[in-house]
Scaffold this active site. Sequence first.
Site, PDB file in Angstrom:
ATOM      1  N   CYS A 114       0.809  -1.223   0.000  1.00 31.57           N
ATOM      2  CA  CYS A 114       0.000   0.000   0.000  1.00 31.57           C
ATOM      3  C   CYS A 114       0.842   1.273   0.000  1.00 31.57           C
ATOM      4  CB  CYS A 114      -0.942   0.004   1.194  1.00 31.57           C
ATOM      5  SG  CYS A 114      -2.209  -1.255   1.034  1.00 31.57           S
ATOM      6  N   HIS A 254      -3.098   7.435   2.362  1.00 33.55           N
ATOM      7  CA  HIS A 254      -3.524   6.135   1.853  1.00 33.55           C
ATOM      8  C   HIS A 254      -4.875   5.800   2.473  1.00 33.55           C
ATOM      9  CE1 HIS A 254      -3.774   2.027   0.728  1.00 33.55           C
ATOM     10  NE2 HIS A 254      -3.586   1.575   1.934  1.00 33.55           N
ATOM     11  N   ASN A 284     -10.092   0.282  -0.394  1.00 35.28           N
ATOM     12  CA  ASN A 284      -8.624   0.326  -0.412  1.00 35.28           C
ATOM     13  C   ASN A 284      -8.142  -0.198  -1.772  1.00 35.28           C
ATOM     14  OD1 ASN A 284      -5.881  -0.041  -0.088  1.00 35.28           O
ATOM     15  ND2 ASN A 284      -6.034  -1.052   1.902  1.00 35.28           N
TER      16      ASN A 284
HETATM   17  O1  UT7 Z   1      -3.692  -0.899   3.459  1.00 33.77           O
HETATM   18  C1  UT7 Z   1      -2.761  -1.728   4.073  1.00 33.77           C
HETATM   19  C2  UT7 Z   1      -2.811  -1.590   5.540  1.00 33.77           C
HETATM   20  N1  UT7 Z   1      -4.021  -2.116   6.052  1.00 33.77           N
HETATM   21  C3  UT7 Z   1      -4.658  -1.492   7.024  1.00 33.77           C
HETATM   22  O2  UT7 Z   1      -4.223  -0.430   7.413  1.00 33.77           O
HETATM   23  C4  UT7 Z   1      -5.851  -2.160   7.655  1.00 33.77           C
HETATM   24  C5  UT7 Z   1      -5.727  -2.095   9.166  1.00 33.77           C
HETATM   25  N2  UT7 Z   1      -6.801  -2.773   9.869  1.00 33.77           N
HETATM   26  C6  UT7 Z   1      -8.083  -2.330   9.867  1.00 33.77           C
HETATM   27  O3  UT7 Z   1      -8.403  -1.390   9.192  1.00 33.77           O
HETATM   28  C7  UT7 Z   1      -9.060  -2.994  10.805  1.00 33.77           C
HETATM   29  O4  UT7 Z   1      -8.367  -3.839  11.687  1.00 33.77           O
HETATM   30  C8  UT7 Z   1     -10.161  -3.813  10.083  1.00 33.77           C
HETATM   31  C9  UT7 Z   1     -11.109  -2.876   9.365  1.00 33.77           C
HETATM   32  C10 UT7 Z   1      -9.535  -4.785   9.092  1.00 33.77           C
HETATM   33  C11 UT7 Z   1     -10.993  -4.582  11.124  1.00 33.77           C
HETATM   34  O5  UT7 Z   1     -11.536  -3.693  12.065  1.00 33.77           O
HETATM   35  P1  UT7 Z   1     -11.339  -3.935  13.630  1.00 33.77           P
HETATM   36  O6  UT7 Z   1     -12.042  -2.845  14.312  1.00 33.77           O
HETATM   37  O7  UT7 Z   1      -9.877  -4.096  13.891  1.00 33.77           O
HETATM   38  O8  UT7 Z   1     -12.150  -5.265  13.860  1.00 33.77           O
HETATM   39  P2  UT7 Z   1     -11.642  -6.683  14.381  1.00 33.77           P
HETATM   40  O9  UT7 Z   1     -10.840  -7.369  13.354  1.00 33.77           O
HETATM   41  O10 UT7 Z   1     -11.075  -6.531  15.757  1.00 33.77           O
HETATM   42  O11 UT7 Z   1     -13.015  -7.438  14.516  1.00 33.77           O
HETATM   43  C12 UT7 Z   1     -14.051  -7.039  15.457  1.00 33.77           C
HETATM   44  C13 UT7 Z   1     -15.242  -7.974  15.307  1.00 33.77           C
HETATM   45  C14 UT7 Z   1     -14.836  -9.437  15.313  1.00 33.77           C
HETATM   46  O12 UT7 Z   1     -15.876 -10.159  15.943  1.00 33.77           O
HETATM   47  P3  UT7 Z   1     -15.756 -10.613  17.478  1.00 33.77           P
HETATM   48  O13 UT7 Z   1     -14.513 -11.456  17.543  1.00 33.77           O
HETATM   49  O14 UT7 Z   1     -15.635  -9.332  18.253  1.00 33.77           O
HETATM   50  O15 UT7 Z   1     -17.015 -11.350  17.710  1.00 33.77           O
HETATM   51  C15 UT7 Z   1     -14.816  -9.806  13.857  1.00 33.77           C
HETATM   52  O16 UT7 Z   1     -15.046 -11.180  13.625  1.00 33.77           O
HETATM   53  O17 UT7 Z   1     -15.862  -7.749  14.028  1.00 33.77           O
HETATM   54  C16 UT7 Z   1     -15.956  -8.992  13.314  1.00 33.77           C
HETATM   55  N3  UT7 Z   1     -15.852  -8.718  11.883  1.00 33.77           N
HETATM   56  C17 UT7 Z   1     -16.892  -8.392  11.123  1.00 33.77           C
HETATM   57  N4  UT7 Z   1     -18.191  -8.249  11.398  1.00 33.77           N
HETATM   58  C18 UT7 Z   1     -19.005  -7.886  10.375  1.00 33.77           C
HETATM   59  C19 UT7 Z   1     -14.727  -8.720  11.130  1.00 33.77           C
HETATM   60  N5  UT7 Z   1     -15.039  -8.406   9.866  1.00 33.77           N
HETATM   61  C20 UT7 Z   1     -16.367  -8.189   9.823  1.00 33.77           C
HETATM   62  C21 UT7 Z   1     -17.275  -7.827   8.814  1.00 33.77           C
HETATM   63  N6  UT7 Z   1     -18.574  -7.687   9.119  1.00 33.77           N
HETATM   64  N7  UT7 Z   1     -16.877  -7.608   7.542  1.00 33.77           N
END
Ligand code: UT7
Length: 327
Positions: A114, A254, A284
């Site tokens: 990225c 980004h 993204n």
């Molecule tokens: O561009 C390259 C660099 N990349 C980035 O900068 C991305 C960095 N990371 C992020 O932007 C975030 O970590 C994400 C958007 C990928 C995820 O957001 P988060 O707030 O970190 O969520 P999480 O992974 O901690 O998940 C929270 C909850 C989980 O459920 P439980 O374990 O709390 O029950 C996930 O299973 O949300 C759940 N979850 C979803 N729920 C509905 C994960 N993906 C989804 C989804 N829809 N698509």
Amino acid sequence: MMKAAITGVHGYVPDYVLTNAELEQMVDTNDEWITSRTGIKERRILKGEGMGSSHMGAKAVAGLLEKTGTKPEEVDLLICATTTPDYVFPCTANLICDMVGIRNVGSFDIQAACSGFVYALTIGTQFIETGKYRRVIVVGADKMSAITDYTDRTTCVLFGDGAGAVLLEPNEDGYGVLDSLIKSDGSGQNHLIQKGGGSRYPPSHETVDNGWHYVYQDGPSVFKFAVKNMADVSAEIMERNGLKGEDVAWLVPHQANKRIIDATANRMGVSFDKVMLNIYKYGNTTAATIPLCLFDYESKLNKGDNLVLAAFGGGFTWGSVYVKWAY
Ligand code: UT7
């Protein structure tokens, strides 16, 4: 002192719009979660057999040549940042040149996930500053849908396809790319990776069965590093150029997550109305996010505006570029 000015920008996104509503039909997700956690409402997807990142990159470059009145034979070098090259080889930059009629000059790809556009822009700038070349094109093009697992809700809601390109030309009046910082830390490699298809794990039934040809991301770990490093590198480039928040006309971040963008703007002391955003409509697009932002906001830019570009991505890689807008 010779600087490399951005003298034109153009972008291309494919027509197909993949909405949060359509994703709700594909995986267990919902518009509320995607919008509040990422800021994404929809993304573009390149459809059609045999279509790759080069097709989008070539559209961006063709448009750029046309709007800047540049003939293909006037271009001295083309650099393409991509994580989704059409082939392992030849490189996507070669293919783009062929499509737009740029011949007999150097062209190569940069792979910095990225952060690819920030890296490629930094490299392209050097060729202008040394006086070696007069017209360098830097492209960011990614067909992320090619490596996205549409059964994995943690990644498939994030990515989209697109391309953007800028033309660099010499400027001796104080405009252009005035500074840049590029950084990496390979100890982050396993948090964001496409494991299969390279020389360690060449394609096999096993790599396919394991899903190793798709993006794997440990979201929360990447998030932590992204927030810290994108903010740190932006603050560092401001500090060493004596820029305060109010001196920055535009932050061009980004587009991985709206929350990371907000944290970066906060740390820089830049108000939200000065932050370029296209994540809500494109998701993204990896190396294309920053040039697509510049393209979308081109009409709002004024000569002399201070822009801070900032990116973070797989590797880990990150970086920042300080640009004084030239037109
Ligand atoms: O561009 C390259 C660099 N990349 C980035 O900068 C991305 C960095 N990371 C992020 O932007 C975030 O970590 C994400 C958007 C990928 C995820 O957001 P988060 O707030 O970190 O969520 P999480 O992974 O901690 O998940 C929270 C909850 C989980 O459920 P439980 O374990 O709390 O029950 C996930 O299973 O949300 C759940 N979850 C979803 N729920 C509905 C994960 N993906 C989804 C989804 N829809 N698509």
